[in-house]
Motif scaffolding. Structure first.
Motif, PDB file in Angstrom:
ATOM      1  N   GLY A  54      -9.851  65.199   3.826  1.00 18.30           N
ATOM      2  CA  GLY A  54      -8.532  64.608   3.959  1.00 18.30           C
ATOM      3  C   GLY A  54      -8.441  63.277   3.238  1.00 18.30           C
ATOM      4  N   ALA A  55      -9.472  62.442   3.388  1.00 23.04           N
ATOM      5  CA  ALA A  55      -9.480  61.140   2.721  1.00 23.04           C
ATOM      6  C   ALA A  55      -9.500  61.304   1.205  1.00 23.04           C
ATOM      7  CB  ALA A  55     -10.694  60.327   3.185  1.00 23.04           C
ATOM      8  N   LEU A  56     -10.318  62.255   0.721  1.00 15.92           N
ATOM      9  CA  LEU A  56     -10.386  62.496  -0.720  1.00 15.92           C
ATOM     10  C   LEU A  56      -9.054  62.997  -1.263  1.00 15.92           C
ATOM     11  CD1 LEU A  56     -13.913  64.163  -1.080  1.00 15.92           C
ATOM     12  CD2 LEU A  56     -13.253  61.837  -1.676  1.00 15.92           C
ATOM     13  N   SER A  57      -8.386  63.845  -0.490  1.00 10.98           N
ATOM     14  CA  SER A  57      -7.086  64.365  -0.924  1.00 10.98           C
ATOM     15  C   SER A  57      -6.056  63.247  -1.013  1.00 10.98           C
ATOM     16  CB  SER A  57      -6.596  65.446   0.042  1.00 10.98           C
ATOM     17  OG  SER A  57      -7.487  66.549   0.071  1.00 10.98           O
ATOM     18  N   ILE A  58      -6.051  62.357  -0.013  1.00  9.53           N
ATOM     19  CA  ILE A  58      -5.089  61.251   0.006  1.00  9.53           C
ATOM     20  C   ILE A  58      -5.357  60.285  -1.146  1.00  9.53           C
ATOM     21  CG2 ILE A  58      -4.343  59.235   1.323  1.00  9.53           C
ATOM     22  CD1 ILE A  58      -4.841  60.929   3.852  1.00  9.53           C
ATOM     23  N   LEU A  59      -6.621  60.055  -1.439  1.00 13.78           N
ATOM     24  CA  LEU A  59      -6.970  59.147  -2.528  1.00 13.78           C
ATOM     25  C   LEU A  59      -6.754  59.771  -3.903  1.00 13.78           C
ATOM     26  CD1 LEU A  59     -10.246  57.587  -1.075  1.00 13.78           C
ATOM     27  CD2 LEU A  59      -8.008  56.487  -1.296  1.00 13.78           C
ATOM     28  N   GLY A  60      -6.524  61.083  -3.922  1.00 12.54           N
ATOM     29  CA  GLY A  60      -6.275  61.753  -5.194  1.00 12.54           C
ATOM     30  C   GLY A  60      -7.511  62.314  -5.856  1.00 12.54           C
ATOM     31  N   LEU A  61      -8.681  62.100  -5.255  1.00 11.93           N
ATOM     32  CA  LEU A  61      -9.899  62.593  -5.882  1.00 11.93           C
ATOM     33  C   LEU A  61      -9.957  64.117  -5.873  1.00 11.93           C
ATOM     34  CD1 LEU A  61     -12.535  60.049  -4.492  1.00 11.93           C
ATOM     35  CD2 LEU A  61     -11.367  60.043  -6.693  1.00 11.93           C
ATOM     36  N   SER A  62      -9.357  64.719  -4.844  1.00 15.32           N
ATOM     37  CA  SER A  62      -9.381  66.175  -4.782  1.00 15.32           C
ATOM     38  C   SER A  62      -8.537  66.797  -5.889  1.00 15.32           C
ATOM     39  CB  SER A  62      -8.886  66.656  -3.412  1.00 15.32           C
ATOM     40  OG  SER A  62      -9.848  66.360  -2.420  1.00 15.32           O
ATOM     41  N   VAL A  63      -7.524  66.056  -6.354  1.00 17.42           N
ATOM     42  CA  VAL A  63      -6.736  66.554  -7.485  1.00 17.42           C
ATOM     43  C   VAL A  63      -7.625  66.676  -8.714  1.00 17.42           C
ATOM     44  CG1 VAL A  63      -4.777  66.077  -8.992  1.00 17.42           C
ATOM     45  CG2 VAL A  63      -4.633  65.553  -6.554  1.00 17.42           C
ATOM     46  N   ILE A  64      -8.465  65.663  -8.915  1.00 12.89           N
ATOM     47  CA  ILE A  64      -9.412  65.707 -10.029  1.00 12.89           C
ATOM     48  C   ILE A  64     -10.369  66.876  -9.848  1.00 12.89           C
ATOM     49  CG2 ILE A  64     -11.260  64.455 -11.203  1.00 12.89           C
ATOM     50  CD1 ILE A  64      -9.888  61.854 -10.363  1.00 12.89           C
ATOM     51  N   LEU A  65     -10.822  67.074  -8.603  1.00 17.24           N
ATOM     52  CA  LEU A  65     -11.769  68.141  -8.313  1.00 17.24           C
ATOM     53  C   LEU A  65     -11.177  69.503  -8.645  1.00 17.24           C
ATOM     54  CD1 LEU A  65     -14.427  69.152  -6.999  1.00 17.24           C
ATOM     55  CD2 LEU A  65     -13.232  69.130  -4.821  1.00 17.24           C
ATOM     56  N   GLY A 145      10.326  59.979   2.117  1.00 16.53           N
ATOM     57  CA  GLY A 145      10.583  58.787   2.908  1.00 16.53           C
ATOM     58  C   GLY A 145       9.522  58.494   3.943  1.00 16.53           C
ATOM     59  N   GLU A 146       8.676  59.486   4.253  1.00 17.16           N
ATOM     60  CA  GLU A 146       7.599  59.255   5.222  1.00 17.16           C
ATOM     61  C   GLU A 146       6.444  58.531   4.544  1.00 17.16           C
ATOM     62  OE1 GLU A 146       7.452  62.562   8.616  1.00 17.16           O
ATOM     63  OE2 GLU A 146       6.994  63.365   6.641  1.00 17.16           O
ATOM     64  N   THR A 147       5.636  57.866   5.357  1.00 15.99           N
ATOM     65  CA  THR A 147       4.430  57.226   4.832  1.00 15.99           C
ATOM     66  C   THR A 147       3.393  58.307   4.542  1.00 15.99           C
ATOM     67  OG1 THR A 147       4.872  55.284   6.200  1.00 15.99           O
ATOM     68  CG2 THR A 147       2.655  55.501   5.261  1.00 15.99           C
ATOM     69  N   PRO A 148       3.048  58.549   3.276  1.00 21.80           N
ATOM     70  CA  PRO A 148       2.170  59.675   2.936  1.00 21.80           C
ATOM     71  C   PRO A 148       0.808  59.622   3.622  1.00 21.80           C
ATOM     72  CG  PRO A 148       3.222  58.785   0.974  1.00 21.80           C
ATOM     73  CD  PRO A 148       3.503  57.833   2.088  1.00 21.80           C
ATOM     74  N   PHE A 153      -2.825  62.083   7.345  1.00 23.47           N
ATOM     75  CA  PHE A 153      -3.885  62.026   8.351  1.00 23.47           C
ATOM     76  C   PHE A 153      -3.442  62.652   9.658  1.00 23.47           C
ATOM     77  CE2 PHE A 153      -6.575  59.022   5.935  1.00 23.47           C
ATOM     78  CZ  PHE A 153      -7.801  59.622   6.199  1.00 23.47           C
ATOM     79  N   THR A 154      -2.145  62.660   9.930  1.00 26.73           N
ATOM     80  CA  THR A 154      -1.646  63.381  11.101  1.00 26.73           C
ATOM     81  C   THR A 154      -1.961  64.869  10.978  1.00 26.73           C
ATOM     82  OG1 THR A 154       0.148  61.790  11.445  1.00 26.73           O
ATOM     83  CG2 THR A 154       0.395  63.964  12.461  1.00 26.73           C
ATOM     84  N   LEU A 155      -1.758  65.415   9.779  1.00 27.09           N
ATOM     85  CA  LEU A 155      -2.067  66.828   9.544  1.00 27.09           C
ATOM     86  C   LEU A 155      -3.577  67.084   9.647  1.00 27.09           C
ATOM     87  CD1 LEU A 155       0.327  67.597   6.538  1.00 27.09           C
ATOM     88  CD2 LEU A 155       0.700  68.022   8.976  1.00 27.09           C
ATOM     89  N   VAL A 156      -4.375  66.149   9.141  1.00 22.94           N
ATOM     90  CA  VAL A 156      -5.829  66.302   9.238  1.00 22.94           C
ATOM     91  C   VAL A 156      -6.274  66.278  10.698  1.00 22.94           C
ATOM     92  CG1 VAL A 156      -8.054  65.278   8.649  1.00 22.94           C
ATOM     93  CG2 VAL A 156      -6.220  65.312   6.960  1.00 22.94           C
ATOM     94  N   VAL A 157      -5.676  65.391  11.496  1.00 19.38           N
ATOM     95  CA  VAL A 157      -6.011  65.308  12.922  1.00 19.38           C
ATOM     96  C   VAL A 157      -5.666  66.618  13.625  1.00 19.38           C
ATOM     97  CG1 VAL A 157      -5.403  64.207  15.109  1.00 19.38           C
ATOM     98  CG2 VAL A 157      -5.856  62.804  13.090  1.00 19.38           C
TER      99      VAL A 157
END
Length: 211
Positions: A54-65, A145-148, A153-157
């Motif tokens: 989840g953290a990698l996806s939010i940071l955009g690293l998973s896009v690179i992956l 408009g939501e805080t991404p 992280f709500t979805l990850v939880v």
């Protein structure tokens, strides 16, 4: 994020969690041989890996992956190699069981809690399908408009809680079954079956393509 979106995501995540995969097989392999606590350590490893993805996806690293063929292939093959290694170890243990295994119950602490945790962590951390799921899900359930970061992280939880509940129940189930099926013959059969399944999952992961 509305309640309808949360419930919809929870249903999608639950179907994904409950579908057959290496997590359930790892639980079935760990609990009968190493006990309930080791099974819960597996689950803790699962959950840690989900937060990592989840953290990698939010940071955009998973896009690179996902978009980099080389990076995706490296992670995919590392994950496949790890699953293959677990499968081969299980098959080797089943093969070396011998005739005396029919009479001797397995040790209840074959795995330390740390080892069980790491097994659960690596089984998911080296699986790029988790990042692919998050990258596909986040845009679908995060409204403009939501805080991404908060919404993601709500979805990850939610995903992590569903995993913890489902596999926690599976741990309890296999713990009950293990008390009735604790003979060496059953343990040898279980290791053989899980070994074949893990090798199969390794082959399947190795053939996975980024979408």
């Amino acid at each position: 994020m509305s309640w309808a979106e949360i419930v919809t995501f929870a249903l999608v995540a639950a179907l994904l969690v409950m579908s057959p995969g290496p997590n359930g097989v790892l639980i079935a392999k760990t609990v009968p041989t190493s006990g309930r606590a080791a099974g819960f350590a597996n689950v803790a490893g699962f959950v840690t890996a989900f937060y990592l993805h989840g953290a990698l996806s939010i940071l955009g690293l998973s896009v690179i992956l996902v978009q980099s063929a080389l990076a995706f292939t490296v992670v995919k093959l590392l994950g496949a190699a790890y699953l293959f290694w677990i499968g081969v170890k299980a098959l080797k243990a089943a093969w070396q069981g011998g005739g005396r295994a029919q009479e001797v119950a397995p040790a209840r602490r074959e795995r330390t809690l740390r080892r069980a945790y790491v097994e659960g962590l690596l089984t998911n951390a080296l699986n790029p399908k988790v990042s692919m799921f998050y990258l596909a899900a986040f845009p679908q359930f995060i409204a403009p408009g939501e805080t991404p970061v908060l919404a993601s992280f709500t979805l990850v939880v939610i995903h992590s809680l569903i995993n913890a509940l489902w596999f926690g129940a599976m741990v309890m189930l296999f713990d009950r079954l293990a008390k009735r099926l604790s003979g060496g013959g059953f343990q040898r059969w279980l290791k053989g079956v899980t070994g074949v399944i893990f090798v199969g999952f390794a082959a399947r992961l190795a053939s996975l393509r980024a979408v």
